[in-house]
Design a protein around this motif. Structure first.
Motif, short mmCIF file in Angstrom:
data_model
loop_
_atom_site.label_atom_id
_atom_site.label_comp_id
_atom_site.label_asym_id
_atom_site.label_seq_id
_atom_site.Cartn_x
_atom_site.Cartn_y
_atom_site.Cartn_z
N ALA A 68 -26.05 2.06 6.14
CA ALA A 68 -25.74 3.49 6.03
C ALA A 68 -25.65 3.96 4.58
N VAL A 69 -25.90 3.05 3.63
CA VAL A 69 -25.82 3.38 2.21
C VAL A 69 -27.21 3.75 1.70
N PRO A 125 -19.13 6.52 12.11
CA PRO A 125 -18.25 6.47 13.27
C PRO A 125 -18.96 6.31 14.60
N THR A 126 -20.22 6.76 14.69
CA THR A 126 -20.93 6.68 15.97
C THR A 126 -21.48 5.29 16.25
N THR A 136 -9.76 8.83 8.59
CA THR A 136 -9.75 7.37 8.61
C THR A 136 -11.06 6.86 8.02
N LEU A 137 -10.97 6.16 6.91
CA LEU A 137 -12.16 5.71 6.20
C LEU A 137 -12.59 4.30 6.60
N VAL A 167 -15.14 -2.38 8.88
CA VAL A 167 -16.10 -1.30 9.10
C VAL A 167 -15.66 -0.10 8.28
N ILE A 168 -16.62 0.55 7.64
CA ILE A 168 -16.33 1.66 6.72
C ILE A 168 -17.12 2.89 7.14
N ASP A 169 -16.44 4.04 7.16
CA ASP A 169 -17.11 5.32 7.37
C ASP A 169 -17.83 5.66 6.06
N THR A 170 -19.08 5.28 5.99
CA THR A 170 -19.82 5.31 4.73
C THR A 170 -20.06 6.71 4.19
#
Length: 252
Positions: A68-69, A125-126, A136-137, A167-170
């Motif tokens: 996602a980056v 998040p999905t 929440t990050l 897991v990170i909300d990128t």
């Protein structure tokens, strides 16, 4: 002062039992504010044991999902991740062994299938069912296994961490946090917090510590004194654990 960014999220799941959240206990004198908290397994005989990695394990393997980056930022995000892991390594004595990139995104129940003992996924998040919503990050946590041994009618249990994840909300991380080393709202501090969960630390109420449940403008660089004490308690100095008969094998 800007509104704190929540980094709430610690998951502790037994491999040998029904999936349930575990209790934590502050390790300080009565009446004091806990500067660190460890993770505990509740066992069938009514006892509890600290959940930690085997202190004699050759290394903890890890992979990173940077899917996602944006391509131009992947090298910097990977560097932030590895610098945070160096700080965990310095306090625990564990050796983290990089096994490259992955497309894995940790989900509830996916830990036994991980191709590394620790997976750090920069996702959205999905893509995961670990809660990443609102402010929440990130989420981080452990899966553990236990074995029992009965001698002369007395049963004892051995517990060990088997897998970990972050897991990170990128998109939110990239828009709200700075790269590089320093105090405050930085990616490395978010990663340090979630990696703390992945090696056995829980949230504390002391705002000076990295394991406080919100990332703030005053958050310490990497870890503070209580964090480091807790990391030592779950680290290599805590000693060996016999993992020969655990549900999952070491992957190093």
């Amino acid at each position: 002062m800007p509104k704190p960014l929540a980094v709430v999220g610690a998951t502790l799941v037994p491999l040998a039992l029904t999936v349930v959240p575990m209790a934590t206990t502050p390790l300080v004198a009565d009446g004091a504010v806990a500067t660190y908290k460890l993770s505990y397994a509740s066992l069938p005989n009514g006892t509890k044991q600290v959940v930690r990695w085997n202190g004699c394990q050759l290394g903890i393997t890890y992979k990173v999902n940077l899917g996602a980056v944006p391509l131009a930022q992947r090298a910097a995000v990977l560097a932030d991740t590895q610098k945070a892991l160096v700080q965990v390594q310095n306090s625990t004595g564990f050796r983290f062994v990089y096994k490259g990139s992955t497309t894995e995104v940790p989900r509830v129940g996916s830990m036994p299938k991980q191709t590394a003992e620790l997976v750090v996924a920069f996702t959205s998040p999905t893509k995961t069912d670990y809660p990443l919503s609102g402010s929440t990050l990130g989420q981080g946590g452990l899966y553990y296994g236990w074995v029992s041994r009965t001698v002369s009618g007395k049963t004892t249990y051995t517990v060990a961490a088997q897998r970990g994840f972050v897991v990170i909300d990128t998109p939110q991380m990239l828009s709200q946090l700075k790269s590089g080393t320093g105090t405050g709202l930085r990616r490395q501090n978010l990663l340090s917090h979630e990696l703390g969960h992945a090696v056995g630390l829980q949230h504390v109420d002391d705002t000076h510590q990295q394991m406080y449940p919100s990332l703030r403008t005053t958050s310490p660089q990497f870890f503070y004194t209580g964090d480091r004490t807790g990391l030592t308690k779950v680290g290599k100095p805590a000693g060996c654990i016999n993992t020969a008969y655990m549900p999952l094998p070491d992957l190093n």
